[in-house]
Design an enzyme around this catalytic site. Sequence first.
Site, PDB file in Angstrom:
ATOM      1  N   ASP A  50       0.732  -1.271  -0.118  1.00 51.69           N
ATOM      2  CA  ASP A  50       0.047   0.212   0.121  1.00 51.69           C
ATOM      3  C   ASP A  50       0.829   1.281  -0.004  1.00 51.69           C
ATOM      4  O   ASP A  50       0.274   2.461  -0.132  1.00 51.69           O
ATOM      5  CB  ASP A  50      -1.070  -0.117   0.936  1.00 51.69           C
ATOM      6  CG  ASP A  50      -0.161  -0.060   2.285  1.00 51.69           C
ATOM      7  OD1 ASP A  50       0.958   0.065   2.414  1.00 51.69           O
ATOM      8  OD2 ASP A  50      -0.905  -0.137   3.379  1.00 51.69           O
ATOM      9  N   ARG A 278      -4.473   4.494   6.794  1.00 50.83           N
ATOM     10  CA  ARG A 278      -4.916   4.498   5.222  1.00 50.83           C
ATOM     11  C   ARG A 278      -5.935   5.044   5.098  1.00 50.83           C
ATOM     12  O   ARG A 278      -6.859   6.013   5.871  1.00 50.83           O
ATOM     13  CB  ARG A 278      -5.145   2.785   5.126  1.00 50.83           C
ATOM     14  CG  ARG A 278      -4.020   2.131   5.534  1.00 50.83           C
ATOM     15  CD  ARG A 278      -3.250   1.576   4.137  1.00 50.83           C
ATOM     16  NE  ARG A 278      -4.257   1.173   3.279  1.00 50.83           N
ATOM     17  CZ  ARG A 278      -4.569  -0.273   3.164  1.00 50.83           C
ATOM     18  NH1 ARG A 278      -3.917  -0.973   3.864  1.00 50.83           N
ATOM     19  NH2 ARG A 278      -5.603  -0.456   1.992  1.00 50.83           N
ATOM     20  N   TYR A 286       1.280  -3.740  11.308  1.00 51.19           N
ATOM     21  CA  TYR A 286       2.038  -4.885  10.909  1.00 51.19           C
ATOM     22  C   TYR A 286       2.599  -5.251  12.380  1.00 51.19           C
ATOM     23  O   TYR A 286       3.133  -4.460  13.137  1.00 51.19           O
ATOM     24  CB  TYR A 286       3.347  -4.362  10.386  1.00 51.19           C
ATOM     25  CG  TYR A 286       3.070  -3.833   8.533  1.00 51.19           C
ATOM     26  CD1 TYR A 286       3.356  -5.177   7.644  1.00 51.19           C
ATOM     27  CD2 TYR A 286       3.088  -2.710   8.256  1.00 51.19           C
ATOM     28  CE1 TYR A 286       2.938  -5.008   6.564  1.00 51.19           C
ATOM     29  CE2 TYR A 286       2.849  -2.380   7.043  1.00 51.19           C
ATOM     30  CZ  TYR A 286       2.824  -3.297   5.785  1.00 51.19           C
ATOM     31  OH  TYR A 286       2.613  -3.383   4.878  1.00 51.19           O
ATOM     32  N   PRO A 362       8.008  -6.427   4.202  1.00 48.57           N
ATOM     33  CA  PRO A 362       7.290  -5.393   3.672  1.00 48.57           C
ATOM     34  C   PRO A 362       7.214  -3.794   4.475  1.00 48.57           C
ATOM     35  O   PRO A 362       6.611  -2.787   4.017  1.00 48.57           O
ATOM     36  CB  PRO A 362       5.817  -5.856   3.365  1.00 48.57           C
ATOM     37  CG  PRO A 362       5.791  -7.113   4.028  1.00 48.57           C
ATOM     38  CD  PRO A 362       7.020  -7.320   4.787  1.00 48.57           C
TER      39      PRO A 362
HETATM   40  P1  FAD Z   1       3.194  -9.825  -7.276  1.00 48.87           P
HETATM   41  O1  FAD Z   1       2.242  -8.821  -6.744  1.00 48.87           O
HETATM   42  O2  FAD Z   1       3.396 -11.044  -6.491  1.00 48.87           O
HETATM   43  O3  FAD Z   1       2.409 -10.388  -8.680  1.00 48.87           O
HETATM   44  C1  FAD Z   1       2.595 -11.364  -9.512  1.00 48.87           C
HETATM   45  C2  FAD Z   1       1.759 -11.802 -10.386  1.00 48.87           C
HETATM   46  O4  FAD Z   1       2.004 -12.955 -11.010  1.00 48.87           O
HETATM   47  C3  FAD Z   1       0.293 -12.140  -9.554  1.00 48.87           C
HETATM   48  O5  FAD Z   1      -0.777 -11.376 -10.100  1.00 48.87           O
HETATM   49  C4  FAD Z   1       0.318 -13.745  -9.660  1.00 48.87           C
HETATM   50  O6  FAD Z   1      -0.924 -13.992  -9.830  1.00 48.87           O
HETATM   51  C5  FAD Z   1       1.148 -13.787 -11.095  1.00 48.87           C
HETATM   52  N1  FAD Z   1       1.717 -15.340 -11.029  1.00 48.87           N
HETATM   53  C6  FAD Z   1       2.349 -15.794 -10.255  1.00 48.87           C
HETATM   54  N2  FAD Z   1       2.696 -16.934 -10.649  1.00 48.87           N
HETATM   55  C7  FAD Z   1       2.368 -17.188 -12.029  1.00 48.87           C
HETATM   56  C8  FAD Z   1       2.391 -18.139 -13.138  1.00 48.87           C
HETATM   57  N3  FAD Z   1       3.175 -19.224 -13.002  1.00 48.87           N
HETATM   58  N4  FAD Z   1       1.711 -18.014 -14.291  1.00 48.87           N
HETATM   59  C9  FAD Z   1       1.172 -16.714 -14.361  1.00 48.87           C
HETATM   60  N5  FAD Z   1       0.791 -15.803 -13.380  1.00 48.87           N
HETATM   61  C10 FAD Z   1       1.693 -15.869 -12.475  1.00 48.87           C
HETATM   62  N6  FAD Z   1       5.171  -3.640  -0.953  1.00 48.87           N
HETATM   63  C11 FAD Z   1       5.122  -2.214  -0.712  1.00 48.87           C
HETATM   64  O7  FAD Z   1       5.881  -1.464  -1.687  1.00 48.87           O
HETATM   65  N7  FAD Z   1       4.755  -1.715   0.295  1.00 48.87           N
HETATM   66  C12 FAD Z   1       4.262  -2.397   1.263  1.00 48.87           C
HETATM   67  O8  FAD Z   1       3.473  -1.696   2.274  1.00 48.87           O
HETATM   68  C13 FAD Z   1       3.987  -3.695   1.196  1.00 48.87           C
HETATM   69  N8  FAD Z   1       3.229  -4.498   1.908  1.00 48.87           N
HETATM   70  C14 FAD Z   1       3.025  -5.698   1.636  1.00 48.87           C
HETATM   71  C15 FAD Z   1       2.172  -6.570   2.427  1.00 48.87           C
HETATM   72  C16 FAD Z   1       1.946  -7.684   2.356  1.00 48.87           C
HETATM   73  C17 FAD Z   1       1.043  -8.748   3.259  1.00 48.87           C
HETATM   74  C18 FAD Z   1       2.494  -8.803   1.272  1.00 48.87           C
HETATM   75  C19 FAD Z   1       2.379 -10.013   1.048  1.00 48.87           C
HETATM   76  C20 FAD Z   1       3.287  -7.959   0.642  1.00 48.87           C
HETATM   77  C21 FAD Z   1       3.374  -6.384   0.646  1.00 48.87           C
HETATM   78  N9  FAD Z   1       4.313  -5.552  -0.162  1.00 48.87           N
HETATM   79  C22 FAD Z   1       4.411  -4.370  -0.030  1.00 48.87           C
HETATM   80  C23 FAD Z   1       5.078  -6.197  -1.124  1.00 48.87           C
HETATM   81  C24 FAD Z   1       4.417  -6.083  -2.477  1.00 48.87           C
HETATM   82  O9  FAD Z   1       2.977  -6.637  -2.301  1.00 48.87           O
HETATM   83  C25 FAD Z   1       5.227  -7.013  -3.706  1.00 48.87           C
HETATM   84  O10 FAD Z   1       6.537  -6.715  -3.488  1.00 48.87           O
HETATM   85  C26 FAD Z   1       4.656  -6.620  -4.863  1.00 48.87           C
HETATM   86  O11 FAD Z   1       3.349  -7.151  -5.103  1.00 48.87           O
HETATM   87  C27 FAD Z   1       5.460  -7.219  -5.836  1.00 48.87           C
HETATM   88  O12 FAD Z   1       4.907  -7.169  -7.049  1.00 48.87           O
HETATM   89  P2  FAD Z   1       5.061  -7.941  -8.402  1.00 48.87           P
HETATM   90  O13 FAD Z   1       4.366  -7.486  -9.643  1.00 48.87           O
HETATM   91  O14 FAD Z   1       6.734  -8.549  -8.457  1.00 48.87           O
HETATM   92  O15 FAD Z   1       4.726  -9.255  -7.865  1.00 48.87           O
END
Ligand code: FAD
Length: 655
Positions: A50, A278, A286, A362
């Site tokens: 977020d 928020r 957290y 996070p």
């Molecule tokens: P993701 O958001 O994980 O997206 C990956 C996508 O790939 C998903 O949509 C998934 O469905 C898809 N996928 C996975 N495997 C496959 C496959 N084999 N084939 C097709 N599609 C696939 N970050 C911050 O900056 N600030 C915060 O406050 C923060 N808080 C967080 C709180 C929590 C509880 C969590 C779990 C994470 C938090 N994060 C935060 C981290 C943040 O959510 C992630 O770092 C961020 O979402 C990463 O983005 P991404 O696009 O790399 O991966």
Amino acid sequence: KPETSESKCDVLIVGAGPAGLMLATWMAHCGINARIVDKRGTKIFSGQADGLQMRSLEVLDSFGIADRVWKEANHLIEMCMWNPGEDGKIRRSDRVPDMPDGISRFYQIVLHQGRIERFFLDNIKKYSKDTLHVERGVLPESLDISENLCGDHSADNYPLTVKLRHLTDEEATPAQSTSSTIQDGLFRSNMVEDDTDDLIRRSKEKQGTTEIIKAKYMVGCDGAHSWTRRQLGFQLEGEPTDFIWGVLDIIPITDFPDIRSRCAIHSASSGSMMVIPRENKLVRLYIQLTEIKPDASGRADRSKITPSTIISAAQKIIAPYNLTYEYCDWWTAYQIGQRVGTNFDYKSRVFLAGDAVHTHSPKAGQGMNVSMQDAFNLGWKLGLVVKGITQPSILQTYQTERRKVAQDLIDFDHRFSRLFSGRPAKDVLDETGVNMTEFKEAFLKGNLFASGLSVDYGASQLVAKDKTAEAQVAQITKNEDLSVIKLGMRFPSHQVLNQADGRPWQFQTRLKSDGRFRLIIFAGNVLSPTQSALLNSFAAKLASSSFLAKYIYSTIDVLTCHSAPRTAVDLLRDFPEVLHPFDPKLGWDYESVYVDDVSYHQGFGDAYVKYGVDKEKGCVVVTRPDQYVGYVGELDPDKGWEGVEGYFKGVFVGK
Ligand code: FAD
């Protein structure tokens, strides 16, 4: 018999989280034939990341997304630190600004990831003219790489063959925890096994629809369990830790006085908690779950974690204040692990971005931001290589530039998590406890890193940083702070005025993410005959360069900013045509020449001083399509011009 169709695309993106959507946004803005698939049936609607940091907002603004985010988000202004006093009860020990002042036109805000994904989707739709959509419930099943074709980046070469499988709605819906009825994010948490292999196996048995895609490039944005990473055989290096954290998004009912400020609360012996106020009255907590420990295999039993175990841990930390809730929007739990990928790309054909190549806690609000910025670094490079404009070797800078950022992030997170998760020291002799002054200092220092503004890319084909250049830049730009122009860093923003109409602009907003480099001419005092002669000769070189003729305006946008009084200068009389070109149908370009002068209503930007540029002599700056400074030199028709042309000769295709 299963149906199998075959098609071609230039860039295939796997995963539509923040990293995948940022990449797709670039593809839409650059007009690239791309596809983006995600195994889930829907985007996320609540929870998860977020925090949006300053640099991310600058980036979103360059695509035209930031104003929507800015309006809807909650703005973080203040940070309060709560620590145990001598009686062991928590009390506020400090109140500091959430971010330092004057380093960006934005500050930190919070809005849940689902909304940010929504804004990306709308922007992709608009700029791709509704041709690029996230294909949901689609899972890659195999990746074949024709090794012998990888080195040849010519237009008709498709070295990657990917088999995609279309899932049913049920398969594409992530399982939710059985322990509560509230939406949870456990399916993405590192405390749960990934279901990709299982989905592929089950769906194969059903012989569902499959499709073969031939692609030139592929980007794995498929999160921490990345399937793409596994296909390449690359590892994440690093360690899990013993710290287990729970996350609750609630509307709190409490007598704690700072619930609408960002707070770090360290209790004497019940663990610590971060409070993030928020949007829509929500507050994210957290909370460190001290009573849940990993077993011998290093994993904690997640079935013991529910919203009520998390809130009761929070109640102990925040005591003697009361804290309950009636409404919980989302919750999750995770175990902190700090890891970086060994490789970010395979032969400049398959790339990994976001959580697929770095995982960490996070709390510092970095995951979504750094993930988006990976893709922001890569997208334009892919776009310009696919279009045959830049040399394919620029793709190698993705790994050199972003792996270092990921490594720095892990080091930062390591330090910050230890200080945040540790027990406060009782006194100076308490060596196992965390000193709260040290925590505050780490927080303030870490803030600058967390803002994303201090990223400094090293010397490469795209950043003309050598010892001579650095010495020259040091003379041209004098300060050390983030408001100054520095090679390898993002072009900062200060107010300048449009020469033609006097309207104030933040200069950075003129650097849109449209896939173009920018040649920014700080023309200096154009009322001085010597300076005016230098400007004219430099412009003449630009207008007559046979190498740049193909690229000027279409791939290199030319912006000028001078320091003479605005009203003493005339756009058409004092500036050569190449700086504000004439179009037979559209007339003169009135949006390319700016001035550092006092505005009628919004004061004086003092941009030359803040940028560190000499007001008389000016300088020339080249920024890359992602706003990072690639070249800085003097404004003169000899050495300065050779530097500019040499930079572009090293990047563009052609002689
Ligand atoms: P993701 O958001 O994980 O997206 C990956 C996508 O790939 C998903 O949509 C998934 O469905 C898809 N996928 C996975 N495997 C496959 C496959 N084999 N084939 C097709 N599609 C696939 N970050 C911050 O900056 N600030 C915060 O406050 C923060 N808080 C967080 C709180 C929590 C509880 C969590 C779990 C994470 C938090 N994060 C935060 C981290 C943040 O959510 C992630 O770092 C961020 O979402 C990463 O983005 P991404 O696009 O790399 O991966």
